[in-house]
Design an enzyme around this catalytic site. Structure first.
Site, PDB file in Angstrom:
ATOM      1  N   TYR A 201     -11.228  26.480 -16.664  1.00 52.60           N
ATOM      2  CA  TYR A 201     -11.864  27.296 -15.622  1.00 52.60           C
ATOM      3  C   TYR A 201     -11.587  28.756 -15.975  1.00 52.60           C
ATOM      4  O   TYR A 201     -10.427  29.158 -16.048  1.00 52.60           O
ATOM      5  CB  TYR A 201     -11.268  26.990 -14.249  1.00 52.60           C
ATOM      6  CG  TYR A 201     -11.658  25.652 -13.676  1.00 52.60           C
ATOM      7  CD1 TYR A 201     -11.017  24.483 -14.076  1.00 52.60           C
ATOM      8  CD2 TYR A 201     -12.676  25.541 -12.732  1.00 52.60           C
ATOM      9  CE1 TYR A 201     -11.383  23.248 -13.547  1.00 52.60           C
ATOM     10  CE2 TYR A 201     -13.048  24.310 -12.198  1.00 52.60           C
ATOM     11  CZ  TYR A 201     -12.394  23.180 -12.622  1.00 52.60           C
ATOM     12  OH  TYR A 201     -12.760  21.952 -12.103  1.00 52.60           O
ATOM     13  N   PRO A 293     -19.447  23.442  -6.312  1.00 52.98           N
ATOM     14  CA  PRO A 293     -18.861  22.451  -7.230  1.00 52.98           C
ATOM     15  C   PRO A 293     -17.573  22.903  -7.922  1.00 52.98           C
ATOM     16  O   PRO A 293     -16.968  22.132  -8.644  1.00 52.98           O
ATOM     17  CB  PRO A 293     -19.970  22.199  -8.240  1.00 52.98           C
ATOM     18  CG  PRO A 293     -20.906  23.319  -8.115  1.00 52.98           C
ATOM     19  CD  PRO A 293     -20.776  23.853  -6.750  1.00 52.98           C
ATOM     20  N   TYR A 384      -6.664  19.819  -5.926  1.00 55.29           N
ATOM     21  CA  TYR A 384      -7.581  19.483  -7.015  1.00 55.29           C
ATOM     22  C   TYR A 384      -7.608  17.974  -7.272  1.00 55.29           C
ATOM     23  O   TYR A 384      -8.673  17.385  -7.442  1.00 55.29           O
ATOM     24  CB  TYR A 384      -7.171  20.217  -8.300  1.00 55.29           C
ATOM     25  CG  TYR A 384      -8.214  20.154  -9.395  1.00 55.29           C
ATOM     26  CD1 TYR A 384      -8.178  19.152 -10.361  1.00 55.29           C
ATOM     27  CD2 TYR A 384      -9.266  21.069  -9.453  1.00 55.29           C
ATOM     28  CE1 TYR A 384      -9.144  19.080 -11.366  1.00 55.29           C
ATOM     29  CE2 TYR A 384     -10.228  21.008 -10.457  1.00 55.29           C
ATOM     30  CZ  TYR A 384     -10.163  20.008 -11.401  1.00 55.29           C
ATOM     31  OH  TYR A 384     -11.134  19.928 -12.382  1.00 55.29           O
TER      32      TYR A 384
HETATM   33  P1  FAS Z   1     -27.384  12.574  -3.519  1.00 54.17           P
HETATM   34  O1  FAS Z   1     -28.183  13.813  -3.224  1.00 54.17           O
HETATM   35  O2  FAS Z   1     -26.793  12.389  -4.857  1.00 54.17           O
HETATM   36  O3  FAS Z   1     -28.305  11.276  -3.286  1.00 54.17           O
HETATM   37  C1  FAS Z   1     -29.190  11.214  -2.176  1.00 54.17           C
HETATM   38  C2  FAS Z   1     -30.288  10.236  -2.541  1.00 54.17           C
HETATM   39  O4  FAS Z   1     -31.157  10.116  -1.407  1.00 54.17           O
HETATM   40  C3  FAS Z   1     -31.150  10.720  -3.700  1.00 54.17           C
HETATM   41  O5  FAS Z   1     -31.328   9.683  -4.639  1.00 54.17           O
HETATM   42  C4  FAS Z   1     -32.478  11.111  -3.043  1.00 54.17           C
HETATM   43  O6  FAS Z   1     -33.597  10.875  -3.875  1.00 54.17           O
HETATM   44  C5  FAS Z   1     -32.500  10.182  -1.839  1.00 54.17           C
HETATM   45  N1  FAS Z   1     -33.311  10.713  -0.726  1.00 54.17           N
HETATM   46  C6  FAS Z   1     -33.392  11.998  -0.312  1.00 54.17           C
HETATM   47  N2  FAS Z   1     -34.225  12.084   0.750  1.00 54.17           N
HETATM   48  C7  FAS Z   1     -34.658  10.807   1.008  1.00 54.17           C
HETATM   49  C8  FAS Z   1     -35.526  10.234   1.974  1.00 54.17           C
HETATM   50  N3  FAS Z   1     -36.142  11.001   2.896  1.00 54.17           N
HETATM   51  N4  FAS Z   1     -35.752   8.894   1.942  1.00 54.17           N
HETATM   52  C9  FAS Z   1     -35.136   8.099   1.020  1.00 54.17           C
HETATM   53  N5  FAS Z   1     -34.299   8.587   0.067  1.00 54.17           N
HETATM   54  C10 FAS Z   1     -34.065   9.928   0.072  1.00 54.17           C
HETATM   55  N6  FAS Z   1     -20.517  17.579  -7.411  1.00 54.17           N
HETATM   56  C11 FAS Z   1     -19.408  17.717  -8.165  1.00 54.17           C
HETATM   57  O7  FAS Z   1     -18.330  17.233  -7.773  1.00 54.17           O
HETATM   58  N7  FAS Z   1     -19.463  18.372  -9.388  1.00 54.17           N
HETATM   59  C12 FAS Z   1     -20.644  18.902  -9.873  1.00 54.17           C
HETATM   60  O8  FAS Z   1     -20.682  19.492 -10.945  1.00 54.17           O
HETATM   61  C13 FAS Z   1     -21.827  18.768  -9.114  1.00 54.17           C
HETATM   62  N8  FAS Z   1     -23.020  19.252  -9.590  1.00 54.17           N
HETATM   63  C14 FAS Z   1     -24.149  19.141  -8.794  1.00 54.17           C
HETATM   64  C15 FAS Z   1     -25.411  19.638  -9.226  1.00 54.17           C
HETATM   65  C16 FAS Z   1     -26.541  19.540  -8.412  1.00 54.17           C
HETATM   66  C17 FAS Z   1     -27.890  20.095  -8.890  1.00 54.17           C
HETATM   67  C18 FAS Z   1     -26.446  18.942  -7.136  1.00 54.17           C
HETATM   68  C19 FAS Z   1     -27.669  18.866  -6.224  1.00 54.17           C
HETATM   69  C20 FAS Z   1     -25.222  18.428  -6.709  1.00 54.17           C
HETATM   70  C21 FAS Z   1     -24.073  18.513  -7.533  1.00 54.17           C
HETATM   71  N9  FAS Z   1     -22.828  17.999  -7.136  1.00 54.17           N
HETATM   72  C22 FAS Z   1     -21.704  18.104  -7.884  1.00 54.17           C
HETATM   73  C23 FAS Z   1     -22.691  17.318  -5.914  1.00 54.17           C
HETATM   74  C24 FAS Z   1     -23.196  15.926  -6.141  1.00 54.17           C
HETATM   75  O9  FAS Z   1     -22.490  15.297  -7.168  1.00 54.17           O
HETATM   76  C25 FAS Z   1     -23.106  15.238  -4.822  1.00 54.17           C
HETATM   77  O10 FAS Z   1     -21.837  15.414  -4.220  1.00 54.17           O
HETATM   78  C26 FAS Z   1     -23.414  13.775  -4.914  1.00 54.17           C
HETATM   79  O11 FAS Z   1     -24.644  13.625  -5.571  1.00 54.17           O
HETATM   80  C27 FAS Z   1     -23.442  13.225  -3.491  1.00 54.17           C
HETATM   81  O12 FAS Z   1     -24.038  12.007  -3.535  1.00 54.17           O
HETATM   82  P2  FAS Z   1     -24.972  11.536  -2.333  1.00 54.17           P
HETATM   83  O13 FAS Z   1     -24.323  11.852  -1.037  1.00 54.17           O
HETATM   84  O14 FAS Z   1     -25.334  10.124  -2.646  1.00 54.17           O
HETATM   85  O15 FAS Z   1     -26.285  12.473  -2.375  1.00 54.17           O
HETATM   86  C1  PHB Z   2     -18.436  18.447 -14.360  1.00 55.51           C
HETATM   87  O1  PHB Z   2     -17.918  17.954 -15.365  1.00 55.51           O
HETATM   88  O2  PHB Z   2     -19.662  18.323 -14.074  1.00 55.51           O
HETATM   89  C2  PHB Z   2     -17.575  19.252 -13.426  1.00 55.51           C
HETATM   90  C3  PHB Z   2     -16.198  19.213 -13.571  1.00 55.51           C
HETATM   91  C4  PHB Z   2     -15.399  19.969 -12.719  1.00 55.51           C
HETATM   92  C5  PHB Z   2     -15.998  20.757 -11.747  1.00 55.51           C
HETATM   93  C6  PHB Z   2     -17.399  20.794 -11.599  1.00 55.51           C
HETATM   94  C7  PHB Z   2     -18.186  20.040 -12.448  1.00 55.51           C
HETATM   95  O3  PHB Z   2     -15.212  21.518 -10.930  1.00 55.51           O
END
Ligand code: FAS
Ligand code: PHB
Length: 390
Positions: A201, A293, A384
């Site tokens: 980081y 994140p 963490y």
């Molecule tokens: P999700 O958003 O993963 O899943 C929700 C699901 O519901 C999707 O498949 C969607 O298509 C579906 N859905 C939505 N609306 C609907 C509807 N009306 N009807 C039916 N289905 C529907 N977390 C980290 O810890 N580290 C990261 O680096 C990180 N990077 C991320 C990058 C991005 C671009 C995003 C958006 C999130 C990131 N996150 C990260 C957070 C991510 O990992 C979430 O915490 C995780 O996907 C949460 O999972 P769900 O709650 O299942 O939601």
């Molecule tokens: C990742 O590997 O996607 C990652 C790891 C640590 C973080 C965020 C993203 O704090």
């Protein structure tokens, strides 16, 4: 009219993990997902798992590949003011973390759930939730040009930040807390060897950088960018040059650029919904909360919600009691707010969020304090690796 016990909206990690845990306890579910399986499995997102999440995935029957391919890390590295300081997570907090991509979790859960006879309806469009405050909620959706209806006992809103579940709660029934940060994260996935054995980081005057990985040959890196940036303005060469400029030696010299497999920009926000329930609708994961994140909490918080909700539903179907379901929102939110605080704190500590010279000096002072004080390092480490479940 079709019927199930728990209708799960969304086949992301929250929805699939919940459905799988319920199925393994004899509870019937039906998962409704608006996108295709291929689309859901192609999304590149989180990568770092707390031990509690690893244990829950094993309980769901998807621990084998995770154990074989996951990379266990006992520490992380902080880079600032040209120096590198290692936070020994195992020594300071007694736990390690595991690197294993959310994409892989998604595949493992989908395969396991379908193999166990689980029901997932993909490309279920225009999902609508009704009768949420009655004893028989009703879910309807469009598929194959026809509207389908599903009666159920409970609805699990696992449909992420942009889903329909949270929006199905009357506005006067919820309190929304939100902060939008003035920066985004540009993520790049490439077959470039990880720079170090653990995550780095970096706090730099040019902006934050994070060097993560997916395997010993595939890296996942992030650089802070303007929230208005478009990916078109970031050809691969520019991403690699900017990442290299934000890293101290020896890492800058060690960085090997490679063609991006995936490249995307995500906004940073803190968001919490209170309560995480309305009648017989229970929100879990990103449908209820979003964290920046930085602290790697998004996916782990989703798993923590699912742990509490699945136990409450199992208890209900075993004894008829609603007690644990009535406690769900309060129990889940205690962890959500602590993780929201940590994610905010770690973001403010590492990102360049203003041009104010004092702000950067204060960040460096806190980073020096963490490097010099075991107590300060312990606060970072125990948050963490993930706070204990109480
Ligand atoms: P999700 O958003 O993963 O899943 C929700 C699901 O519901 C999707 O498949 C969607 O298509 C579906 N859905 C939505 N609306 C609907 C509807 N009306 N009807 C039916 N289905 C529907 N977390 C980290 O810890 N580290 C990261 O680096 C990180 N990077 C991320 C990058 C991005 C671009 C995003 C958006 C999130 C990131 N996150 C990260 C957070 C991510 O990992 C979430 O915490 C995780 O996907 C949460 O999972 P769900 O709650 O299942 O939601
Ligand atoms: C990742 O590997 O996607 C990652 C790891 C640590 C973080 C965020 C993203 O704090």
């Amino acid at each position: 009219m079709a019927r199930t016990q728990v209708a799960v909206i969304g086949a992301g990690p929250s929805g699939l993990l919940l459905a799988q845990l319920l199925l393994r306890n004899g509870i019937a579910t039906c998962v409704l997902e608006q996108r295709s399986r291929a689309h859901v499995e192609a999304r590149i997102r989180a990568g770092l798992l707390e031990q509690g999440t690893v244990a829950l995935l094993a309980e769901a029957g998807v621990g084998e590949r995770l154990q074989a391919e996951g990379l266990v890390h006992d520490g992380i590295e902080l880079a600032f003011a040209g120096r590198i300081h290692r936070i020994d997570l195992r020594d300071l907090a007694g736990e390690s973390v595991t690197v294993y991509g959310q994409t892989e979790i998604q595949k493992d859960l989908t395969d396991a759930h379908l193999a166990a006879g689980g029901r997932i309806v993909y490309e279920a469009e225009q999902v609508a939730l009704d009768e949420l405050t009655g004893r028989q909620p009703r879910v309807s959706y469009l598929q194959g040009g026809r509207r389908h209806e599903l009666n159920c006992d409970f609805v699990a809103g696992c449909d992420g930040f942009h889903g329909v579940s949270r929006r199905s709660i009357p506005a006067e029934q919820v309190e929304l807390y939100e902060r939008i940060y003035p920066v985004g994260w540009l993520g790049i996935l490439a077959d470039s060897p990880p720079l170090a054995d653990e995550l780095i980081y970096a706090n730099h005057t040019r902006g934050f950088a994070l060097c993560s990985m997916r395997s010993r040959t595939r890296s996942r890196h992030y650089i802070q960018c303007a929230v208005t940036d478009s990916i078109a303005a970031w050809p691969d060469a520019r991403v690699w040059d900017e990442l290299r400029a934000r890293l101290p030696e020896p890492y800058a010299a060690r960085l090997v650029s490679a063609p991006s497999i995936e490249k995307s920009i995500a906004p940073l926000r803190s968001f919490v919904t209170e309560p995480m329930r309305y009648g017989r609708l229970f929100l879990a994961g990103d449908a209820a909360h979003i964290v920046p994140p930085t602290g790697a909490k998004g996916l782990n918080l989703a798993a923590a919600d699912v742990r509490v909700l699945s136990q409450a539903l199992v208890e209900h179907y075993r004894s008829g009691s609603m007690l644990k379901l009535d406690q769900y929102s309060c129990v889940a939110l205690r962890r959500v707010w602590k993780a929201t605080r940590f994610s905010w704190w770690f973001t403010m500590l590492t990102h360049r969020l203003s041009d104010e010279a004092l702000a950067h000096k204060l960040q460096l002072a806190e980073l020096e304090y963490i490097a010099d004080s075991r107590a300060a390092a312990q606060v970072l480490a125990e948050n963490y690796v993930g706070l204990r479940f109480f």
